[in-house]
Design an enzyme around this catalytic site. Structure first.
Site, PDB file in Angstrom:
ATOM      1  N   CYS A 115      -3.006 -10.295  23.292  1.00 35.85           N
ATOM      2  CA  CYS A 115      -2.566 -11.647  22.568  1.00 35.85           C
ATOM      3  C   CYS A 115      -3.458 -12.303  22.989  1.00 35.85           C
ATOM      4  O   CYS A 115      -3.752 -13.601  23.002  1.00 35.85           O
ATOM      5  CB  CYS A 115      -0.879 -12.267  22.062  1.00 35.85           C
ATOM      6  SG  CYS A 115      -0.567 -10.789  21.024  1.00 35.85           S
ATOM      7  N   HIS A 255      -2.206 -19.358  20.763  1.00 33.26           N
ATOM      8  CA  HIS A 255      -2.216 -18.071  20.126  1.00 33.26           C
ATOM      9  C   HIS A 255      -0.737 -17.661  19.257  1.00 33.26           C
ATOM     10  O   HIS A 255       0.341 -19.125  19.088  1.00 33.26           O
ATOM     11  CB  HIS A 255      -1.115 -17.057  21.241  1.00 33.26           C
ATOM     12  CG  HIS A 255      -1.017 -15.106  20.793  1.00 33.26           C
ATOM     13  ND1 HIS A 255      -1.570 -15.608  19.689  1.00 33.26           N
ATOM     14  CD2 HIS A 255       0.246 -14.636  20.874  1.00 33.26           C
ATOM     15  CE1 HIS A 255      -0.856 -14.257  18.947  1.00 33.26           C
ATOM     16  NE2 HIS A 255       0.013 -13.537  19.722  1.00 33.26           N
ATOM     17  N   ASN A 285       0.912 -13.263  12.964  1.00 32.23           N
ATOM     18  CA  ASN A 285       0.388 -12.923  14.060  1.00 32.23           C
ATOM     19  C   ASN A 285      -1.028 -11.859  14.607  1.00 32.23           C
ATOM     20  O   ASN A 285      -0.989 -10.608  13.841  1.00 32.23           O
ATOM     21  CB  ASN A 285       1.565 -12.147  15.345  1.00 32.23           C
ATOM     22  CG  ASN A 285       1.166 -12.295  16.889  1.00 32.23           C
ATOM     23  OD1 ASN A 285      -0.754 -11.980  17.094  1.00 32.23           O
ATOM     24  ND2 ASN A 285       2.083 -12.028  17.887  1.00 32.23           N
TER      25      ASN A 285
HETATM   26  O1  UT7 Z   1       1.877 -11.635  20.854  1.00 31.31           O
HETATM   27  C1  UT7 Z   1       2.520 -11.135  21.557  1.00 31.31           C
HETATM   28  C2  UT7 Z   1       3.591 -11.768  22.173  1.00 31.31           C
HETATM   29  N1  UT7 Z   1       4.966 -11.503  21.150  1.00 31.31           N
HETATM   30  C3  UT7 Z   1       5.699 -12.715  21.074  1.00 31.31           C
HETATM   31  O2  UT7 Z   1       5.145 -13.352  21.657  1.00 31.31           O
HETATM   32  C4  UT7 Z   1       6.934 -12.291  20.159  1.00 31.31           C
HETATM   33  C5  UT7 Z   1       8.203 -13.000  20.698  1.00 31.31           C
HETATM   34  N2  UT7 Z   1      10.095 -12.457  19.755  1.00 31.31           N
HETATM   35  C6  UT7 Z   1       9.812 -13.190  19.101  1.00 31.31           C
HETATM   36  O3  UT7 Z   1       9.231 -13.872  18.192  1.00 31.31           O
HETATM   37  C7  UT7 Z   1      11.502 -13.143  18.431  1.00 31.31           C
HETATM   38  O4  UT7 Z   1      12.231 -12.495  19.617  1.00 31.31           O
HETATM   39  C8  UT7 Z   1      11.356 -12.216  17.314  1.00 31.31           C
HETATM   40  C9  UT7 Z   1      11.076 -13.255  16.058  1.00 31.31           C
HETATM   41  C10 UT7 Z   1      10.686 -11.054  17.278  1.00 31.31           C
HETATM   42  C11 UT7 Z   1      12.275 -11.647  17.382  1.00 31.31           C
HETATM   43  O5  UT7 Z   1      13.289 -13.293  17.261  1.00 31.31           O
HETATM   44  P1  UT7 Z   1      14.500 -13.149  18.302  1.00 31.31           P
HETATM   45  O6  UT7 Z   1      15.317 -14.859  17.506  1.00 31.31           O
HETATM   46  O7  UT7 Z   1      14.043 -13.056  19.253  1.00 31.31           O
HETATM   47  O8  UT7 Z   1      16.015 -12.120  17.545  1.00 31.31           O
HETATM   48  P2  UT7 Z   1      16.779 -11.292  18.226  1.00 31.31           P
HETATM   49  O9  UT7 Z   1      15.974  -9.880  18.621  1.00 31.31           O
HETATM   50  O10 UT7 Z   1      16.945 -12.131  18.768  1.00 31.31           O
HETATM   51  O11 UT7 Z   1      17.498 -11.104  16.731  1.00 31.31           O
HETATM   52  C12 UT7 Z   1      18.772 -11.790  16.484  1.00 31.31           C
HETATM   53  C13 UT7 Z   1      19.474 -11.485  15.225  1.00 31.31           C
HETATM   54  C14 UT7 Z   1      20.041 -10.116  15.638  1.00 31.31           C
HETATM   55  O12 UT7 Z   1      21.054  -9.994  14.958  1.00 31.31           O
HETATM   56  P3  UT7 Z   1      22.958 -10.046  15.754  1.00 31.31           P
HETATM   57  O13 UT7 Z   1      22.563  -8.867  16.680  1.00 31.31           O
HETATM   58  O14 UT7 Z   1      22.919 -11.423  16.237  1.00 31.31           O
HETATM   59  O15 UT7 Z   1      23.483  -9.755  14.679  1.00 31.31           O
HETATM   60  C15 UT7 Z   1      18.924  -9.171  15.026  1.00 31.31           C
HETATM   61  O16 UT7 Z   1      19.679  -7.791  14.855  1.00 31.31           O
HETATM   62  O17 UT7 Z   1      18.878 -10.896  14.431  1.00 31.31           O
HETATM   63  C16 UT7 Z   1      19.111  -9.899  13.943  1.00 31.31           C
HETATM   64  N3  UT7 Z   1      17.810  -9.627  13.423  1.00 31.31           N
HETATM   65  C17 UT7 Z   1      16.424  -9.774  12.093  1.00 31.31           C
HETATM   66  N4  UT7 Z   1      17.258 -10.040  11.021  1.00 31.31           N
HETATM   67  C18 UT7 Z   1      16.352  -9.951   9.918  1.00 31.31           C
HETATM   68  C19 UT7 Z   1      16.374  -8.875  14.187  1.00 31.31           C
HETATM   69  N5  UT7 Z   1      15.251  -8.930  13.068  1.00 31.31           N
HETATM   70  C20 UT7 Z   1      15.785  -9.071  11.630  1.00 31.31           C
HETATM   71  C21 UT7 Z   1      14.799  -9.078  11.469  1.00 31.31           C
HETATM   72  N6  UT7 Z   1      14.903 -10.256  10.054  1.00 31.31           N
HETATM   73  N7  UT7 Z   1      13.729  -8.744  10.514  1.00 31.31           N
END
Ligand code: UT7
Length: 330
Positions: A115, A255, A285
């Site tokens: 990225c 980005h 992205n």
């Molecule tokens: O581009 C290069 C680098 N990449 C990035 O910069 C991406 C960085 N990361 C992110 O953007 C975020 O971490 C994500 C968008 C991938 C995920 O968002 P998050 O707020 O970090 O979610 P999380 O992994 O902490 O999950 C929170 C909750 C979890 O449920 P519980 O355990 O709280 O019940 C996940 O299971 O959201 C759940 N979850 C989802 N729910 C609905 C994770 N993915 C999804 C989904 N839809 N797609």
């Protein structure tokens, strides 16, 4: 003698027609439109047809520059394609792109910094220009993320999209163009964001394919934490080094990985919303393509002498910020 700066003199882009919306994804994995919008800011992304390589988009983006600006491809000295999804391993997509656009006097290669690929490509291209050896460099950021995304993995499939953006860099003697950069890497990043198979460490086998090792893996939370702190640190550092206040900066072009990461960076810099250029809601992205796609979407808004900060963070880890003065009025 006046110092040579590398200035962007033209921008172009290509996006595939097919739209993959959050509603579509709801039917594919356990997710929902509200969650995706609140957690990422993404509404839809573009997907290139199967069986077509990333070069298709890179060529279209490059051709849009040549056509719009009436540039003879034989004048191009160099073509750099920043990508993590080349058409094939062991052959540079850039070589094919250069030939297809008729840049037969150019040399070219691919640059893999995920990225941050476009940002690192800006650094590479600008040093070539500043050296005085080359005068016209096409830098293309292009990725077909749909070719490496597992559409049963909700951690990754909601984020990524396909696209290509391109810029032409030329010498500028009026002080416009790249002013300063702060670029960094940290190899611990490979634990959190990677494709495990297909390289020399783990060549592809039936077994690796069965275990989905050829798809992109991301530990979202860990990457998120690093992205927020590193992108903001780099942007702050570049402001400090160049005695720039938030009032001096016209635009932040970051980005487009997650709206919350961009907002956090802007907030640390004290930059208000109007100055933060975004299109993540429409394309998601697109890895190396995000920054040039912003330039292409907002080209008419940018004015000569505008002070712009580019910032990026990606797999590796790779990250950084660049300060440049915009070189032209459209
Ligand atoms: O581009 C290069 C680098 N990449 C990035 O910069 C991406 C960085 N990361 C992110 O953007 C975020 O971490 C994500 C968008 C991938 C995920 O968002 P998050 O707020 O970090 O979610 P999380 O992994 O902490 O999950 C929170 C909750 C979890 O449920 P519980 O355990 O709280 O019940 C996940 O299971 O959201 C759940 N979850 C989802 N729910 C609905 C994770 N993915 C999804 C989904 N839809 N797609």
């Amino acid at each position: 003698m006046k110092k040579i700066h590398a200035s962007i003199t033209a921008v172009g882009s290509y996006l595939p027609e097919h739209v993959l919306s959050n509603d579509d994804l709801e039917k594919m994995v356990d997710t929902n439109n509200k969650w995706i919008i609140t957690r990422t800011g993404i509404k839809e992304r573009r997907i290139l047809k199967k069986g077509i390589g990333v070069s298709f988009m890179a060529i279209k983006a490059a051709q849009s520059i040549l056509k719009k600006n009436n540039i003879n491809p034989l004048e191009i000295d160099m073509v750099i394609v920043a990508t993590i999804t080349p058409d094939m391993h062991a052959t540079a997509t850039a070589a094919y792109v250069a030939s297809e656009i008729g840049a037969n006097n150019a040399f070219g290669y691919d640059l893999n910094a995920a990225c941050s690929g476009f940002l690192f490509g800006m650094s590479t291209a600008s040093v070539y220009i500043e050296s005085g050896r080359y005068r016209k460099i096409l830098l293309i950021g292009a990725d077909k993320m749909s070719s490496i995304v597992d559409y049963t993995d909700r951690n990754t499939c909601i984020i990524f999209g396909d696209g290509a953006g391109a810029v032409l860099l030329e010498p500028n003697l009026e002080g416009m163009g790249v002013q300063d950069e702060y670029l960094r890497t940290n190899g611990i990043g490979r634990n959190f964001l990677r494709i495990e198979s297909g390289g020399s460490q783990m060549p592809t086998t039936v077994e690796t394919a069965k275990n989905k090792k050829h798809f992109i893996y991301q530990d979202g939370q860990n990457v998120f934490k690093h992205a927020v702190s590193k992108m903001a640190d780099a942007s702050e550092e570049i402001m400090k080094r160049n005695s720039l206040t938030n009032f001096d900066i016209n635009y932040l072009i970051a980005h487009q990985a997650n709206k919350r990461i961009i907002d956090a960076t802007a907030s640390r810099m004290g930059i208000i919303d109007d100055k933060v250029l975004m299109n993540i809601e429409r394309y998601g992205n697109t890895t190396a393509a995000t920054i040039p796609l912003i330039l292409s979407d907002y080209e008419l808004k940018l004015k000569k002498e505008d002070k712009i900060i580019f910032a990026a963070f990606g797999a590796g880890f790779t990250w950084g910020a660049m300060y440049l003065k915009w070189g032209y009025n459209s």
